[in-house]
Design a protein around this motif. Structure first.
Motif, PDB file in Angstrom:
ATOM      1  N   ARG A   1      49.696  16.890 -50.480  1.00  0.00           N
ATOM      2  CA  ARG A   1      50.526  17.720 -51.349  1.00  0.00           C
ATOM      3  C   ARG A   1      51.057  18.969 -50.641  1.00  0.00           C
ATOM      4  O   ARG A   1      51.880  19.693 -51.217  1.00  0.00           O
ATOM      5  CB  ARG A   1      49.716  18.125 -52.586  1.00  0.00           C
ATOM      6  CG  ARG A   1      49.338  16.949 -53.473  1.00  0.00           C
ATOM      7  CD  ARG A   1      48.301  17.321 -54.509  1.00  0.00           C
ATOM      8  NE  ARG A   1      47.032  17.683 -53.876  1.00  0.00           N
ATOM      9  CZ  ARG A   1      45.915  17.951 -54.540  1.00  0.00           C
ATOM     10  NH1 ARG A   1      45.907  17.911 -55.864  1.00  0.00           N
ATOM     11  NH2 ARG A   1      44.799  18.262 -53.884  1.00  0.00           N
ATOM     12  N   CYS A   2      50.585  19.226 -49.413  1.00  0.00           N
ATOM     13  CA  CYS A   2      51.025  20.419 -48.673  1.00  0.00           C
ATOM     14  C   CYS A   2      52.327  20.112 -47.928  1.00  0.00           C
ATOM     15  O   CYS A   2      52.361  20.050 -46.679  1.00  0.00           O
ATOM     16  CB  CYS A   2      49.929  20.864 -47.711  1.00  0.00           C
ATOM     17  SG  CYS A   2      48.412  21.398 -48.549  1.00  0.00           S
ATOM     18  N   THR A   3      53.389  19.936 -48.668  1.00  0.00           N
ATOM     19  CA  THR A   3      54.649  19.454 -48.106  1.00  0.00           C
ATOM     20  C   THR A   3      55.191  20.360 -47.015  1.00  0.00           C
ATOM     21  O   THR A   3      55.641  19.888 -45.957  1.00  0.00           O
ATOM     22  CB  THR A   3      55.700  19.298 -49.226  1.00  0.00           C
ATOM     23  OG1 THR A   3      55.141  18.500 -50.277  1.00  0.00           O
ATOM     24  CG2 THR A   3      56.972  18.661 -48.705  1.00  0.00           C
ATOM     25  N   SER A   4      55.169  21.656 -47.215  1.00  0.00           N
ATOM     26  CA  SER A   4      55.711  22.571 -46.203  1.00  0.00           C
ATOM     27  C   SER A   4      54.942  22.461 -44.897  1.00  0.00           C
ATOM     28  O   SER A   4      55.532  22.423 -43.813  1.00  0.00           O
ATOM     29  CB  SER A   4      55.676  24.011 -46.717  1.00  0.00           C
ATOM     30  OG  SER A   4      56.573  24.179 -47.792  1.00  0.00           O
ATOM     31  N   THR A   5      53.622  22.415 -44.988  1.00  0.00           N
ATOM     32  CA  THR A   5      52.793  22.279 -43.782  1.00  0.00           C
ATOM     33  C   THR A   5      53.127  20.987 -43.044  1.00  0.00           C
ATOM     34  O   THR A   5      53.290  20.968 -41.820  1.00  0.00           O
ATOM     35  CB  THR A   5      51.301  22.282 -44.164  1.00  0.00           C
ATOM     36  OG1 THR A   5      50.973  23.538 -44.734  1.00  0.00           O
ATOM     37  CG2 THR A   5      50.427  22.023 -42.945  1.00  0.00           C
ATOM     38  N   ILE A   6      53.231  19.894 -43.791  1.00  0.00           N
ATOM     39  CA  ILE A   6      53.502  18.589 -43.193  1.00  0.00           C
ATOM     40  C   ILE A   6      54.863  18.592 -42.503  1.00  0.00           C
ATOM     41  O   ILE A   6      54.989  18.158 -41.342  1.00  0.00           O
ATOM     42  CB  ILE A   6      53.425  17.486 -44.265  1.00  0.00           C
ATOM     43  CG1 ILE A   6      51.991  17.353 -44.775  1.00  0.00           C
ATOM     44  CG2 ILE A   6      53.946  16.154 -43.726  1.00  0.00           C
ATOM     45  CD1 ILE A   6      51.865  16.579 -46.062  1.00  0.00           C
TER      46      ILE A   6
END
Length: 272
Positions: A134-139
């Protein structure tokens, strides 16, 4: 070398079942413990077709990767919640077709990273990202220099959304899917399926079992209409949203006695 990752600092909990290790056990793998196998046996008592579903789901993933590459030229795959597959990883399927295919795996299970560091050390076209899906920005920060953003990317959410709880914030799975779709380049694909059941007793029984077994690291079994909502506004490609055994099968359809009836893996593919 495996790209972009330092060894994770979290430890492997051998006393609490892991969803990734349970899936591995259902596929006959070796990256699991007695506690995972015991949880699988309890799950099989509630939903006897569970092992069949795991195998059907794996076959669906193989077909999707092959068809997206052969028919749509996709050479980049972002696999959310990749887990511990015991047969043919996404990179093995894709790079078996085209050695230049790039695959980024996303998972926060420590055994997934142990597996990745061991098996992918010499594969420059594959990376493993230690992150909650769910950590889209990190990914997307991690894959910014890994993918070619002028080319399509297939975002894979295969048999993972039932691991996520419904939320009222940006950790809600619907919010996550929306963020990922918004970040993908034109011509990309969303591949999504999850466990569904029309039987409330199966939905509730499996959900309660998995919540208890995993220390509440579980979402829920949903209904088909709820999965359909993940594809809202997207162009779903043929044959639509179906039991995954019916998505572009490359063998004759299974007879009724070989089909799961208590629950199924249900979903499909959409083009952006």
């Amino acid at each position: 070398m495996t790209r972009g990752e330092k060894p994770p600092t979290h430890h492997i909990d051998m006393n609490t079942p892991s969803v990734a290790r349970m899936y591995d056990a259902l596929l006959g793998g070796v990256y699991n413990y007695r506690v995972d196998r015991d949880a699988c046996n309890e799950l099989l008592r509630i939903a006897p077709s569970t092992q069949l579903l795991a195998r059907n789901n794996r076959a669906f993933l193989k077909r999707v990767v092959r068809i997206l590459h052969e028919e749509h030229g996709v050479r980049q795959f972002l696999d959310h919640g990749s887990g511990l597959p015991t047969q043919e990883n996404v990179h093995e399927i894709a790079q078996g077709l085209d050695g230049g295919c790039r695959v980024a795996y996303v998972d926060n299970d420590p055994m997934v990273h142990a597996y990745g560091r061991t098996t992918l050390a010499e594969n420059d076209n594959t990376m493993v990202i230690d992150a909650d899906m769910r950590c889209t920005s990190t990914i997307f920060d991690r894959v910014e220099d890994f993918f070619d953003w002028q080319e399509p990317v297939a975002a894979l959410f295969v048999s993972v959304l039932h691991c996520l709880k419904d939320r009222s914030d940006d950790l809600d799975p619907h919010a996550m899917i929306t963020r990922v779709v918004d970040r993908l380049p034109p011509g990309s694909f969303l591949v999504l399926c999850q466990l569904v059941s029309e039987d409330a007793a199966v939905r509730d029984g499996v959900t309660l079992l998995m919540e208890r077994a995993t220390g509440d690291r579980w979402g829920r079994v949903r209904e088909p209409d709820e999965v359909r909502a993940f594809f809202a506004g997207l162009e779903v490609v043929d044959p639509g949203l179906v039991d995954v055994v019916d998505w572009r099968p490359d063998t004759p359809p299974p007879p009724p006695e070989m089909r799961a009836t208590d629950w199924v893996e249900w979903g499909g593919v959409a083009r952006l």
